[in-house]
Motif scaffolding. Structure first.
Motif, short mmCIF file in Angstrom:
data_model
loop_
_atom_site.label_atom_id
_atom_site.label_comp_id
_atom_site.label_asym_id
_atom_site.label_seq_id
_atom_site.Cartn_x
_atom_site.Cartn_y
_atom_site.Cartn_z
N ALA A 41 -25.99 -28.76 47.16
CA ALA A 41 -26.42 -28.78 45.76
C ALA A 41 -27.60 -27.83 45.54
O ALA A 41 -27.67 -27.13 44.52
N THR A 42 -28.52 -27.80 46.51
CA THR A 42 -29.67 -26.89 46.39
C THR A 42 -29.22 -25.44 46.39
O THR A 42 -29.70 -24.62 45.58
N GLN B 228 -37.05 -23.80 49.96
CA GLN B 228 -37.14 -24.73 48.85
C GLN B 228 -36.43 -26.04 49.16
O GLN B 228 -36.88 -27.11 48.76
N TYR B 229 -35.34 -25.97 49.91
CA TYR B 229 -34.62 -27.19 50.30
C TYR B 229 -35.50 -28.08 51.16
O TYR B 229 -35.61 -29.30 50.94
N TRP B 230 -36.19 -27.48 52.16
CA TRP B 230 -36.98 -28.27 53.08
C TRP B 230 -38.30 -28.75 52.45
O TRP B 230 -38.80 -29.81 52.78
N THR B 231 -38.85 -27.96 51.54
CA THR B 231 -40.13 -28.33 50.94
C THR B 231 -39.98 -29.25 49.73
O THR B 231 -40.91 -30.00 49.41
N ARG B 232 -38.83 -29.20 49.03
CA ARG B 232 -38.68 -29.96 47.80
C ARG B 232 -37.63 -31.07 47.87
O ARG B 232 -37.62 -31.94 47.00
N VAL B 233 -36.76 -31.01 48.86
CA VAL B 233 -35.71 -32.03 48.95
C VAL B 233 -35.83 -32.80 50.27
O VAL B 233 -36.21 -33.98 50.28
#
Length: 298
Positions: free
Chosen positions: A195-196, A205-210
């Motif tokens: 989805a990201t 962004q996936y690792w820092t925000r999800v």
């Protein structure tokens, strides 16, 4: 006929009660184990910490303010924090590598089984293994000195001090982190990364925000568990450190067994009570983080 029909609910109630009693009997060994090895020793420590020759006293607890006890607590906490941090970071990376492998693959099964064994590999056996490997006369120490003229102890006998204890403790902290952190990584669904990416997000962004915010409680909880595991360790340090008592578990041993400082047994119990308080706070925070982890990843 009416009597038989009326008797059916009573029989059902009786069977239900019997099943309840049977279930309670099944927990008797557990509660007996907890009582003998946890409740009674804790009561002995608490009572002894406030016991004196004239009855109840606070002198034993006041002795915790002594400089040598505070320094021992400080060194124990520093050792636990450092070994837990190293073990948490390296163990998390190893656990992530396992998650990327096949769930039923031979690599994951072998590494997981090895982690389960090595996490319990401590005490005198682990201390002897390090002494035989990188001790003053260890085979690796001798080989490096004879082959490359490298003396790993040129800066001092660090193996028997806090740096060496940190290295030895990290040996069983890393596999423990793998065991406790792997389920949290398994809870991360691949659909979230897809989805990201579909929304134009990058790996960062996936690792820092999800994934990062979701795994943070599990990581912190595992870190606290590693801290408690290191803070309460005794046998490994006792086997490596032959002189002095740099850690609080060794101070407790000295207070309970010393033939020079007589009458210090209750001070040792007060130090043990201090350890109980520290570990209780850490485990309470660990429980809260585990609840949040199970809520987010459940």
């Amino acid at each position: 006929m009416a009597e038989i029909v009326a008797d059916v609910p009573q029989r059902a109630t009786t069977r239900s009660r019997l099943r309840g009693v049977t279930a309670l009997l099944g927990t008797v060994p557990f509660f007996a184990y907890v009582t003998i090895f946890l409740v009674i020793p804790t009561l002995v420590v608490v009572i002894g910490a406030f016991a004196g020759s004239g009855g109840v006293t606070l002198e034993n607890v006041k002795a915790l303010g002594s400089s040598y006890i505070l320094e021992a607590f400080g060194r124990s906490i520093a050792l636990s924090l450092l070994s837990a941090l190293i073990g948490a970071v390296l163990g998390a990376l190893l656990a992530y590598a396992l998650v990327t492998a096949k769930p039923d693959g031979i690599l994951r099964r072998v590494v997981t089984a090895a982690a389960g064994v090595l996490a319990q590999f401590g005490g005198v056996t682990l201390a002897f293994a390090f002494l035989a490997t990188i001790g003053l006369s260890g085979f690796l120490t001798v080989w490096l000195r004879d082959t490359f003229d490298v003396d790993i102890f040129s800066g001092g006998v660090w193996l028997f001090e806090l740096p060496g204890l940190t290295l030895v403790y990290t040996y069983f902290q890393i596999p423990l982190m793998v065991i406790v952190f792997l389920p949290a990584l398994d809870g991360i669904r691949p659909q979230w990364r897809e989805a990201t990416e579909s929304l134009g997000g990058t790996t960062w962004q996936y690792w820092t925000r999800v994934a990062g915010p979701l795994l943070a409680p599990a990581f912190l909880g595992s870190f606290l568990l590693l801290f408690a595991n290191s803070f309460s360790a005794y046998a490994t340090a006792a086997a490596l450190v032959s002189q002095g008592s740099p850690l609080i578990p060794l101070q407790i041993r000295g207070a309970l067994t010393s033939e020079v400082l007589l009458g210090q047994q209750n001070v040792g119990k007060a130090m043990a009570l201090g350890m109980v308080v520290v570990v209780s706070v850490v485990m309470a925070l660990y429980t809260l983080l585990q609840k949040r982890t199970s809520k987010w990843l459940g």
